[in-house]
Design an enzyme around this catalytic site. Structure first.
Site, PDB file in Angstrom:
ATOM      1  N   LYS A 171     -23.332  34.324  11.074  1.00  0.00           N
ATOM      2  CA  LYS A 171     -23.704  33.915  12.438  1.00  0.00           C
ATOM      3  C   LYS A 171     -22.427  33.504  13.153  1.00  0.00           C
ATOM      4  CE  LYS A 171     -24.815  30.985  15.064  1.00  0.00           C
ATOM      5  NZ  LYS A 171     -24.061  30.940  16.324  1.00  0.00           N
ATOM      6  N   GLY A 199     -16.659  24.542  11.802  1.00  0.00           N
ATOM      7  CA  GLY A 199     -17.046  24.098  13.143  1.00  0.00           C
ATOM      8  C   GLY A 199     -16.854  22.600  13.269  1.00  0.00           C
ATOM      9  N   THR A 245     -17.488  18.452  13.282  1.00  0.00           N
ATOM     10  CA  THR A 245     -17.924  17.507  12.254  1.00  0.00           C
ATOM     11  C   THR A 245     -19.396  17.126  12.429  1.00  0.00           C
ATOM     12  OG1 THR A 245     -15.703  16.717  11.851  1.00  0.00           O
ATOM     13  CG2 THR A 245     -17.466  15.178  11.327  1.00  0.00           C
ATOM     14  N   THR A 253     -21.812  18.959  13.708  1.00  0.00           N
ATOM     15  CA  THR A 253     -22.638  20.081  13.233  1.00  0.00           C
ATOM     16  C   THR A 253     -22.608  20.122  11.711  1.00  0.00           C
ATOM     17  OG1 THR A 253     -21.839  21.281  15.180  1.00  0.00           O
ATOM     18  CG2 THR A 253     -23.111  22.545  13.591  1.00  0.00           C
ATOM     19  N   GLU A 283     -15.702  23.251   6.738  1.00  0.00           N
ATOM     20  CA  GLU A 283     -14.368  23.124   7.357  1.00  0.00           C
ATOM     21  C   GLU A 283     -14.598  22.555   8.749  1.00  0.00           C
ATOM     22  OE1 GLU A 283     -11.577  23.631   5.877  1.00  0.00           O
ATOM     23  OE2 GLU A 283     -12.405  24.517   4.070  1.00  0.00           O
ATOM     24  N   CYS A 323      -7.800  24.210  15.059  1.00  0.00           N
ATOM     25  CA  CYS A 323      -8.104  22.993  14.299  1.00  0.00           C
ATOM     26  C   CYS A 323      -6.830  22.377  13.721  1.00  0.00           C
ATOM     27  CB  CYS A 323      -9.092  23.314  13.196  1.00  0.00           C
ATOM     28  SG  CYS A 323      -8.554  24.702  12.186  1.00  0.00           S
ATOM     29  N   GLU A 334     -11.655  13.650  18.301  1.00  0.00           N
ATOM     30  CA  GLU A 334     -11.124  15.004  18.484  1.00  0.00           C
ATOM     31  C   GLU A 334     -11.364  15.462  19.924  1.00  0.00           C
ATOM     32  OE1 GLU A 334     -13.163  18.464  16.743  1.00  0.00           O
ATOM     33  OE2 GLU A 334     -11.229  19.152  16.005  1.00  0.00           O
TER      34      GLU A 334
HETATM   35  P1  NAD Z   1     -19.725  24.001  16.477  1.00  0.00           P
HETATM   36  O1  NAD Z   1     -19.944  23.090  15.354  1.00  0.00           O
HETATM   37  O2  NAD Z   1     -20.340  23.682  17.785  1.00  0.00           O
HETATM   38  O3  NAD Z   1     -20.240  25.482  16.135  1.00  0.00           O
HETATM   39  C1  NAD Z   1     -19.755  26.200  15.029  1.00  0.00           C
HETATM   40  C2  NAD Z   1     -20.789  27.223  14.620  1.00  0.00           C
HETATM   41  O4  NAD Z   1     -21.935  26.544  14.138  1.00  0.00           O
HETATM   42  C3  NAD Z   1     -21.290  28.124  15.748  1.00  0.00           C
HETATM   43  O5  NAD Z   1     -21.510  29.419  15.267  1.00  0.00           O
HETATM   44  C4  NAD Z   1     -22.599  27.466  16.137  1.00  0.00           C
HETATM   45  O6  NAD Z   1     -23.505  28.349  16.732  1.00  0.00           O
HETATM   46  C5  NAD Z   1     -23.097  27.011  14.781  1.00  0.00           C
HETATM   47  N1  NAD Z   1     -24.076  25.921  14.792  1.00  0.00           N
HETATM   48  C6  NAD Z   1     -24.225  24.919  15.687  1.00  0.00           C
HETATM   49  N2  NAD Z   1     -25.248  24.122  15.334  1.00  0.00           N
HETATM   50  C7  NAD Z   1     -25.742  24.607  14.179  1.00  0.00           C
HETATM   51  C8  NAD Z   1     -26.801  24.198  13.316  1.00  0.00           C
HETATM   52  N3  NAD Z   1     -27.556  23.136  13.556  1.00  0.00           N
HETATM   53  N4  NAD Z   1     -27.033  24.932  12.205  1.00  0.00           N
HETATM   54  C9  NAD Z   1     -26.280  26.004  11.910  1.00  0.00           C
HETATM   55  N5  NAD Z   1     -25.273  26.444  12.710  1.00  0.00           N
HETATM   56  C10 NAD Z   1     -25.012  25.745  13.828  1.00  0.00           C
HETATM   57  O7  NAD Z   1     -18.143  24.161  16.595  1.00  0.00           O
HETATM   58  P2  NAD Z   1     -17.338  24.939  17.711  1.00  0.00           P
HETATM   59  O8  NAD Z   1     -17.399  24.130  18.967  1.00  0.00           O
HETATM   60  O9  NAD Z   1     -17.739  26.363  17.728  1.00  0.00           O
HETATM   61  O10 NAD Z   1     -15.859  24.881  17.122  1.00  0.00           O
HETATM   62  C11 NAD Z   1     -14.964  23.856  17.351  1.00  0.00           C
HETATM   63  C12 NAD Z   1     -14.910  22.920  16.181  1.00  0.00           C
HETATM   64  O11 NAD Z   1     -14.587  23.638  14.987  1.00  0.00           O
HETATM   65  C13 NAD Z   1     -13.833  21.862  16.306  1.00  0.00           C
HETATM   66  O12 NAD Z   1     -14.351  20.626  15.886  1.00  0.00           O
HETATM   67  C14 NAD Z   1     -12.747  22.334  15.345  1.00  0.00           C
HETATM   68  O13 NAD Z   1     -11.926  21.319  14.849  1.00  0.00           O
HETATM   69  C15 NAD Z   1     -13.554  22.959  14.274  1.00  0.00           C
HETATM   70  N6  NAD Z   1     -12.771  23.917  13.511  1.00  0.00           N
HETATM   71  C16 NAD Z   1     -12.410  23.590  12.224  1.00  0.00           C
HETATM   72  C17 NAD Z   1     -11.639  24.457  11.469  1.00  0.00           C
HETATM   73  C18 NAD Z   1     -11.246  24.138  10.058  1.00  0.00           C
HETATM   74  O14 NAD Z   1     -10.792  25.049   9.371  1.00  0.00           O
HETATM   75  N7  NAD Z   1     -11.393  22.920   9.598  1.00  0.00           N
HETATM   76  C19 NAD Z   1     -11.240  25.673  12.031  1.00  0.00           C
HETATM   77  C20 NAD Z   1     -11.615  25.964  13.342  1.00  0.00           C
HETATM   78  C21 NAD Z   1     -12.394  25.083  14.066  1.00  0.00           C
END
Ligand code: NAD
Length: 481
Positions: free
Chosen positions: A173, A226, A228, A230, A248, A282, A384
């Site tokens: 997804k 994604g 923290t 979520t 992650e 990130c 963040e």
């Molecule tokens: P997000 O958590 O909003 O979404 C990430 C993914 O999760 C998307 O595909 C979203 O549709 C899905 N999602 C959202 N709610 C969900 C649920 N309840 N169940 C299952 N899936 C769900 O994150 P974002 O805004 O897309 O990305 C930014 C964040 O990602 C930042 O916090 C960033 O630090 C983090 N990030 C971390 C790394 C790492 O390697 N640690 C790398 C890149 C980004």
């Protein structure tokens, strides 16, 4: 208007419910394509296809699996320009960055694990003459892979490549904010002859399609990148179902700059590590700690350099700073700049929306922003922001800066600048982050463990770590007497 389709059981299909969501080009602020608004019925279909494909894929020889993954990598390379353009339009990142980093890394991910699985070995243990143990590592089943918007194809392939190489089938997804390159990737999988059902891509909202995937009883393993918050909700759903989980998550990475550093190198790399991809990586450093003797000099040189960064249409080759990924994300970042002012911060440069002309007049551009005069423990320095905003703070001692660096809930990465090897080792040892760079930033060897401590995540990706995650070990002990 282009309609993105789901990739299920080897075919590009409409969502069952027939509903779509707008996909916006953030550089112009306009809808330019439509994404399936998939729900649990689409996820059900995808999981069914992945389950049906598991036996064939997991028992296919490693060499044959690797050949198909190599073929996909070659097609990514062939379509570099098309994919880079799609990524830039979908995400707002400079085309040059997508061409140099995002897309080459996507093919590297596929190639790395196509090769890696051919070198991956399991263990055998024998403590005496009477018994021998051997451990098998078998694929687990249908893996759920959920990825974010900041490095769309790069992070999407970073998950599915080890999952597939290890012999799992996948339901992925991608982020609903940047779905386009995952869609183009599904076309490449069909062209490369990936057997039907091995990879399924369901587009849609996180709370709906993503949640349905996490909740599905036939998906025993979830790899998520994604935010923290979520991650916490995914863990709450998956833990009582005893699913294997890799998380992650977010970061608030410190840059520690000692007075004995190579000043010019530290300066130019820190500009890059602060504002690359509009600060939406990130691993970007967002808290810059500078040792007092060079603090004034660093702030002034840093601000000068940041003012010269070219904010422009991402398709313009000169663009160093593109658009933020969405209006709501831009508004969130702006709210943090407002908070920083309320907390007593001084905006040294930036702080406002950047107004571009012509095509990009309504795009979500924000000036790179540098803030000083904030304490390390205020909200601006603890939460963040994930945008083109950094703070700079002075420090006097090594102990003090270690305390500042470790003061947040996060622990993803850190960067240390010093020419003193002993100091570099000691500070690297004390900082609670999963990834430390000394006198460099974002140098990636794909064999190294990748991930964070504390609220930055659980588990590690990369190298053997990912292949171990995507396989189930089983130990067999045999009596030799
Ligand atoms: P997000 O958590 O909003 O979404 C990430 C993914 O999760 C998307 O595909 C979203 O549709 C899905 N999602 C959202 N709610 C969900 C649920 N309840 N169940 C299952 N899936 C769900 O994150 P974002 O805004 O897309 O990305 C930014 C964040 O990602 C930042 O916090 C960033 O630090 C983090 N990030 C971390 C790394 C790492 O390697 N640690 C790398 C890149 C980004």
């Amino acid at each position: 208007m282009q309609k993105i389709r789901n990739y299920i059981n080897g075919e590009l299909v409409e969502p069952i419910g027939g509903k779509y969501i707008d996909n916006i080009n953030p550089s112009i602020g306009e809808v330019y394509s439509l994404i399936p608004d998939s729900d649990n019925n689409d996820v059900e279909l995808a999981v069914k296809a992945a389950k049906a494909a598991f036996t064939q894929w997991s028992t296919m020889s490693i060499n044959d699996r690797a050949k198909i993954m190599e073929a996909i990598a070659n097609l990514i390379d062939r379509d570099l320009e098309k994919l880079a353009m799609a990524e830039s339009i979908d995400n707002g990142k400079p085309l040059k960055l997508a061409r140099r980093v995002d897309i080459p890394r996507a093919s590297a991910n596929m190639r790395f694990y196509a090769s890696g699985i051919q070198h991956f070995a399991s263990e055998s243990h024998q403590a005496d003459e009477n018994f021998i143990n051997y451990t098998t590592r078998r694929p687990i089943g249908v893996a759920g892979c959920i990825s974010p918007w900041n490095l769309p194809l790069y992070l999407f392939t970073w998950k599915i490549a080890p999952a597939l190489a290890a012999g799992n089938t996948v339901v992925a997804k991608p982020s609903e904010i940047t779905p386009m390159t995952a869609y183009l990737f599904s076309e490449l999988c069909i062209e490369a002859g990936l057997p039907k059902g091995v990879l399924n891509i369901v587009h849609g909202l996180g709370g709906k399609a993503g949640q349905a995937l996490v909740e599905h009883k036939d998906v025993p393993i979830i790899s998520f990148t994604g935010g923290t918050t979520t991650g916490k909700s995914i863990a709450a759903t998956a833990a009582p179902m005893f699913k294997k989980l890799s998380l992650e998550l977010g970061g608030k990475n410190p840059n520690v700059i000692f007075a004995d550093c190579d000043f010019e190198k530290a300066l130019s790399t820190t500009v890059h590590s602060s504002f690359s991809n509009q600060g939406q990586i990130c691993l970007c450093g967002s808290r810059i700690f500078v040792e007092r003797p060079i603090y004034e000099k660093f702030v002034s040189a840093f601000v000068d350099k940041v003012k010269k960064l070219t904010i422009a249409d991402p398709l313009n080759e000169a663009s160093k700073v593109g658009a933020l990924v969405s209006k709501s994300h831009m508004e969130k970042v702006i709210s943090y700049i407002k908070l920083a002012k309320e907390e007593g911060g001084t905006i040294m440069t930036g702080g406002n929306r950047a107004k571009l002309e012509d095509r990009c007049a309504n795009g979500y551009f924000l000036e790179p922003t540098v803030i000083t005069d904030l304490p390390h423990d205020c909200r601006t320095n603890q939460e963040e922001i994930f945008g083109p905003v950094v703070t700079i703070m002075p420090f006097d001692t090594q102990e003090e800066v270690i305390e500042y660096a470790n003061s947040t809930a996060y622990g993803l990465s850190a960067t240390i600048w010093t020419e003193n090897l002993k100091k570099a080792h000691n500070v690297a040892h004390e900082i609670k982050s999963g990834i430390i760079w000394v006198n460099c930033w974002l140098v990636r060897d794909l064999r190294t463990p990748f991930g964070g401590m504390k609220q930055s995540g659980v588990g590690r990706e990369g190298g053997w770590e990912a292949l171990r995650f995507f396989t189930e070990p089983k130990n067999v002990c045999i009596s030799l007497t």
